[in-house]
Scaffold this active site. Structure first.
Site, PDB file in Angstrom:
ATOM      1  N   LYS A 421       2.326  -4.954  -6.825  1.00 16.86           N
ATOM      2  CA  LYS A 421       1.656  -3.837  -6.178  1.00 16.86           C
ATOM      3  C   LYS A 421       0.621  -4.290  -5.151  1.00 16.86           C
ATOM      4  O   LYS A 421       0.147  -3.493  -4.354  1.00 16.86           O
ATOM      5  CB  LYS A 421       1.027  -2.917  -7.229  1.00 16.86           C
ATOM      6  CG  LYS A 421       1.998  -2.412  -8.287  1.00 16.86           C
ATOM      7  CD  LYS A 421       3.094  -1.502  -7.752  1.00 16.86           C
ATOM      8  CE  LYS A 421       2.565  -0.150  -7.411  1.00 16.86           C
ATOM      9  NZ  LYS A 421       3.680   0.811  -7.094  1.00 16.86           N
TER      10      LYS A 421
HETATM   11  O1  P1T Z   1       5.537   1.766  -8.655  1.00 17.16           O
HETATM   12  P1  P1T Z   1       6.781   0.949  -8.640  1.00 17.16           P
HETATM   13  O2  P1T Z   1       7.035   0.299  -7.340  1.00 17.16           O
HETATM   14  O3  P1T Z   1       7.929   1.743  -9.098  1.00 17.16           O
HETATM   15  O4  P1T Z   1       6.558  -0.239  -9.670  1.00 17.16           O
HETATM   16  C1  P1T Z   1       6.607   0.009 -11.060  1.00 17.16           C
HETATM   17  C2  P1T Z   1       5.710  -0.908 -11.851  1.00 17.16           C
HETATM   18  C3  P1T Z   1       6.275  -1.804 -12.725  1.00 17.16           C
HETATM   19  N1  P1T Z   1       5.540  -2.635 -13.464  1.00 17.16           N
HETATM   20  C4  P1T Z   1       4.199  -2.648 -13.374  1.00 17.16           C
HETATM   21  C5  P1T Z   1       3.439  -3.593 -14.235  1.00 17.16           C
HETATM   22  C6  P1T Z   1       3.551  -1.772 -12.495  1.00 17.16           C
HETATM   23  O5  P1T Z   1       2.217  -1.819 -12.413  1.00 17.16           O
HETATM   24  C7  P1T Z   1       4.319  -0.850 -11.735  1.00 17.16           C
HETATM   25  C8  P1T Z   1       3.684   0.193 -10.901  1.00 17.16           C
HETATM   26  N2  P1T Z   1       2.313   0.295 -10.929  1.00 17.16           N
HETATM   27  C9  P1T Z   1       1.623   1.355 -10.454  1.00 17.16           C
HETATM   28  C10 P1T Z   1       2.207   2.487 -10.111  1.00 17.16           C
HETATM   29  C11 P1T Z   1       0.185   1.172 -10.311  1.00 17.16           C
HETATM   30  O6  P1T Z   1      -0.527   2.111  -9.969  1.00 17.16           O
HETATM   31  O7  P1T Z   1      -0.259   0.048 -10.551  1.00 17.16           O
END
Ligand code: P1T
Length: 704
Positions: A421
Site C-alpha cells: 500500500k
Molecule cells: O486494497 P487492496 O489493494 O485490495 O489490498 C488488499 C490488502 C491486502 N493485504 C493487506 C495486508 C492490506 O493492508 C490490504 C489493503 N489495505 C488497506 C486497504 C489499507 O487501508 O491498508
C-alpha cells in the site's frame, strides 16, 4: 540467480530476475538516501546519506553476516537437516534464524539474559530453539554454546560469526557504498558511521578502505554510554576496531531514543535506536569535517523490534525514560451536519477506457507513469524505496501441499513502509500534488485517510517526507503495531469501532468525512475512489511482475482484495499483456467483495482484506474468478512460509498463498505452470497477533 532474457519493445535485450529463495534476493544492494531536512535543521555544510539496511530480507544488516557464516559452514560440509548452534541476540538472532529456515538447518541460539526480549515471538515463529542463559556477557554465552554443541555433537557456528560479519561487510556493504557514490558522482566519502555491537561490520568496512590504501576515510563506530540501547556495544571486539582504525564514540540512551523518533517523523527513515544513535553522531561528524563532505551512515535495523519499546509512549512512561511523548491529536466533534456523510465510496473518480486495438487502458484524469525497472543505488527520498520488490520462487511449501507447479511470490513487505500500500499512498499524493485532485496539497494541509493501516503507514511516510500533517482513522481490529508505526511517523491515529458499517458516522470512513468538514485545508485522498490506487499497480506492480518473469509464461496470478486496487490494476495489465493468464481474487468469508448477495457480513481476523461495500477502486469484471478464504488457513500458511521459506510475511499473504495452492490443485496445474502470488505485507504488523501462539490458541487457530 536465474536470469531470463526479455525483449523490450525497442528490441534491446533486458533482464528480469526471479530468485530461487529469499536469500538470493538478499544479494540486492540496499539504497542510500540523503537526509535533506536534517541538513537544513542542523545547518550542515556536508551531506549525510543513510544506507537502508532495514530493507534487507530479515530486516537488518546482520542478514549479510548470517548468510556469510552459513556459506562458510557449508564449505566445510554443514548441510540441510544438520544441527547447528550459535550465540546471537536481537536482530542478529532473527537473521541467523531466517537463514537457517531457508537452508533447512536445525538451529539452536543461545544468548545472555534479556537478549531475546524484543525478538522471542519472531524466533519462535521461525522455528528455532532459542535459549536464554543466566549470564550477562556474550563471552560467557559463547563458551556455554560451544560446550553445549560439543556435548550434542552438533556444529557450532561461533567460529565463523565474527569473520563472516567482517568479510560480508568488507565485500558487500563497503563495495555497495563506493559503487553508489561513484554512480551518482557524490563527493568522495569522508566518513562512514555505523552502530557498534560486535564491531565486526565496522572493522570490515574499515578494512575495505584501508585495503584500497585509503586511510583518509574515517570509520566511526557508535556505542551507548551504559550499553542500554538494544543491539549496542554488548559484544565489542576492541582489538578488531583498533586493528582497522575504527574510531569509537558514545551516545546517551535517552538522547538516542528522542532523536530516532525525530528521524522517523521528519525524514520517514524507519530506523531502530542504534541506527538513530549513529545518525545523531553523524550530525556531529558532519560539523567536524570540511564543508562539502559526504558521510554515510549504515542503519543497523528498522522499527520492527521496537514497536513495544522506545516507539511506544506507554513503554516510555512505564520505564520513566526522559523522552517527550506524543500529544493527542484532533478528535471529531460529537455533533455534525449529516450532509458531510453524503458520500459514495463505490464510485471511482474519473473513468477507465480501453483502446480496442492495443488493449491498453487510459484514465480520464491521470497521465500514466512510464515503467522503469532500474533500482538506483542512491535515491532522492525514502519514497523511492517503494516498488521493485523481489519475485521469489517458493522451494518447499507448494510440494508440501501436493502442488507440482512453480509458485513465485512478490515480497511487498520489502517496500520502504513495509507493504504494497506504500505504492498507492505515494501515487495518490503525487497525483494530488500535480492535479489538485481530489484536493490541493497546499503547505500545512492535513491528509485524512480511512484505512486498515497499511495505506495509513504509506501515507504517514509520504506525509513525513513531503511535510504534510496526517490523521488516520482505523478500526480497532487492526494491530497496535500499525498504530505505533504511524504515530512514529508523526500521524494522529483515531480508532473506530469494528462493528460500525462503512456508512455509519462512527466508522473509519464516517469519522474521516466528519474530520474533513471540521479541519481547515483537509484532504481525504480516499483510497476507495482514487484512480491512483489501481493505477499504481497497473503501471508499476504488474509491470514488475511481467518484467521479472521474463520469458517464463504466467498462468495464474492470485491476489487478495481489500479496496481491490491491487487486483484491479494488476489484472488489467496482465490481461492486456498476457491474455491467457487468469487472475484470481481472494476475499474472506464475512466480506461481500466476491458477491454481495452470497455472504453475511461477519467478523474475520485477517487484516486489510474484504469489506462490507464494493469500493469504487474494485472492478469485479477485471477478475476471472474468486476464492473465499478463512482465517485459520490464512494464518497457518503465513506461519509456514515464515518457518520453511524464511519469508517474513503477514496474514493476508498467507491467505493469498493458501488459496493459490488450492487453485493450483483444483486446476491440476502441471509442473511447468507458473503462478504468481502477491504478499501484501510482513510480520512487523502482527508480532502480537498471529505470530503469537497465545493469540492463535485463544481463537482455536492451532487446533488440529
Ligand atoms: O486494497 P487492496 O489493494 O485490495 O489490498 C488488499 C490488502 C491486502 N493485504 C493487506 C495486508 C492490506 O493492508 C490490504 C489493503 N489495505 C488497506 C486497504 C489499507 O487501508 O491498508
Amino acid at each position: 540467480m536465474s536470469q531470463n532474457g526479455v525483449s523490450s519493445t525497442n528490441g534491446s535485450a533486458k533482464k528480469g530476475i526471479t530468485y530461487n529463495n529469499i536469500l538470493e534476493a538478499a544479494q540486492r544492494p540496499t539504497p542510500l538516501v540523503p537526509l535533506r531536512k536534517l541538513k537544513v535543521e542542523h545547518q550542515l555544510q556536508s551531506d549525510i546519506y543513510v544506507k537502508l539496511e532495514y530493507l534487507n530480507v530479515a530486516g537488518s544488516l546482520e542478514d549479510r553476516s548470517a548468510d556469510k557464516a552459513f556459506q562458510f559452514a557449508e564449505e566445510i560440509g554443514v548441510s540441510r537437516g544438520d544441527e547447528v548452534y550459535v550465540t546471537a541476540g536481537g536482530s542478529t538472532a532473527i537473521s541467523y534464524a531466517t537463514v537457517a529456515a531457508v537452508r533447512g538447518i536445525k538451529l539452536t541460539i543461545y544468548a545472555p539474559k534479556g537478549e531475546f526480549a524484543l525478538v522471542d515471538t519472531v524466533l519462535h515463529t521461525l522455528g528455532v530453539n532459542y535459549i536464554e542463559l543466566p549470564v550477562s556477557t556474550y563471552a560467557e554465552a559463547r563458551a556455554q554454546t560451544e560446550e553445549a554443541a560439543q556435548q550434542k555433537n552438533a556444529f557450532c557456528l561461533n567460529k565463523f560469526t565474527t569473520n563472516a560479519a567482517f568479510v560480508a561487510n568488507l565485500q558487500k556493504t563497503a563495495c555497495e557504498i563506493e559503487r553508489a557514490v561513484n554512480n551518482k558522482s557524490i563527493g568522495k566519502v569522508g566518513a562512514v558511521v555505523i552502530p557498534l555491537n560486535t564491531g565486526a561490520p565496522a572493522a570490515g568496512i574499515a578494512a575495505y578502505y584501508r585495503g584500497t590504501g585509503d586511510h583518509g576515510v574515517r570509520v566511526i563506530g557508535v556505542t551507548c554510554k551504559k550499553d542500554t540501547i538494544p543491539e549496542m556495544g554488548l559484544d565489542l571486539k576492541n582489538d578488531l576496531l583498533q586493528e582497522y582504525n575504527v574510531e569509537k564514540r558514545e551516545v546517551d540512551e535517552e538522547e538516542a531514543y528522542s532523536f530516532t523518533r525525530h528521524l522517523i517523523g521528519t525524514e520517514g527513515i524507519m530506523a531502530g535506536p542504534s541506527s538513530g544513535a549513529a545518525v545523531l553522531e553523524a550530525i556531529k561528524v558532519a560539523k567536524e569535517l570540511p564543508a562539502g563532505s559526504t558521510i554515510v551512515v549504515v542503519l543497523q535495523d528498522g522499527i520492527r523490534n521496537y514497536l513495544r519499546h522506545f516507539l511506544d509512549d506507554d513503554w516510555i512512561v512505564a520505564n520513566k525514560k526522559n523522552v517527550v511523548t506524543r500529544k493527542d491529536g484532533p478528535q471529531p466533534n460529537a455533533t455534525f451536519d449529516p450532509k458531510v456523510l453524503v458520500y459514495d465510496p463505490t464510485k471511482l473518480a474519473g473513468e477507465w477506457t480501453q483502446d480496442p486495438e492495443t488493449k491498453k487502458w487510459n484514465h480520464s484524469e491521470v497521465e500514466f507513469n512510464e515503467f522503469n525497472p532500474e533500482r538506483p543505488l542512491v535515491l532522492d527520498t525514502v519514497l523511492d524505496a517503494i516498488g521493485k520488490t523481489p519475485l521469489v520462487k517458493l522451494q518447499h511449501v507448494p510440494a508440501a501441499h501436493g502442488v507440482k507447479c512453480n509458485v513465485y511470490v512478490k515480497c511487498e513487505y520489502l517496500n520502504a513502509g513495509g507493504s504494497t500500500k506504500d505504492r498507492i499512498a505515494k501515487r495518490m499524493v503525487e497525483i494530488a500534488e500535480k492535479t489538485g485532485k481530489p484536493g490541493k496539497l497546499v503547505p500545512g494541509v492535513t491528509l485524512i485517510e480511512p484505512t486498515s493501516g497499511n495505506t495509513g503507514i504509506g501515507l504517514s511516510l509520504a506525509s513525513a517526507v513531503r511535510g504534510y500533517k496526517c490523521i488516520i482513522t482505523m478500526p480497532k481490529k487492526m494491530s497496535k503495531e500499525k498504530a505505533i508505526a504511524m504515530a512514529s511517523l508523526g500521524s494522529t491515529i483515531i480508532r473506530t469501532p469494528n462493528e460500525a458499517g462503512f456508512d455509519s458516522p462512527n466508522s473509519h470512513i464516517g469519522v474521516a468525512l466528519r474530520l474533513k468538514s471540521e479541519i481547515q485545508d483537509a484532504v481525504v485522498l480516499d483510497q476507495y475512489c482514487n484512480p491512483g490506487n489501481p493505477l499504481a499497480h497497473y503501471e508499476q506492480t504488474a509491470e514488475e511482475i511481467i518484467y521479472d518473469m521474463g520469458d517464463k509464461h504466467i498462468d495464474l496470478v492470485v491476489l487478495t482484495a481489500g479496496t481491490g486496487g491491487t487486483v484491479t490494476g494488476i489484472s488489467r495489465k496482465i490481461h492486456e499483456r498476457v491474455p491467457t493468464a487468469k487472475v484470481v481474487g481472494v476475499d474472506p468469508h464475512g466480506s461481500i467483495l466476491a458477491g454481495p448477495n452470497e455472504t453475511d457480513i461477519e467478523f474475520y481476523e485477517v487484516e486489510g482484506i474484504g469489506y462490507d461495500f464494493l469500493p469504487g477502486t474494485l472492478d469485479t469484471s477485471a477478475i476471472d474468478y474468486w476464492a473465499k478464504s478463512h482465517d485459520k488457513e490464512s494464518f497457518l500458511m503465513a506461519r509456514e512460509l515464515i518457518r520453511t521459506e524464511g519469508i517474513l510475511c503477514g496474514g493476508s499473504s498467507g491467505c493469498a498463498v493458501h488459496y493459490a495452492l488450492e487453485e493450483c490443485k483444483s486446476l491440476n496445474l502441471p509442473a511447468e505452470a507458473n503462478v504468481v502470488v502477491l504478499l501484501p505485507d510482513g510480520i512487523r504488523n502482527y508480532i502480537t497477533k498471529f505470530l503469537d501462539d497465545d493469540w492463535m490458541n485463544e481463537r482455536h487457530f492451532l487446533d488440529a
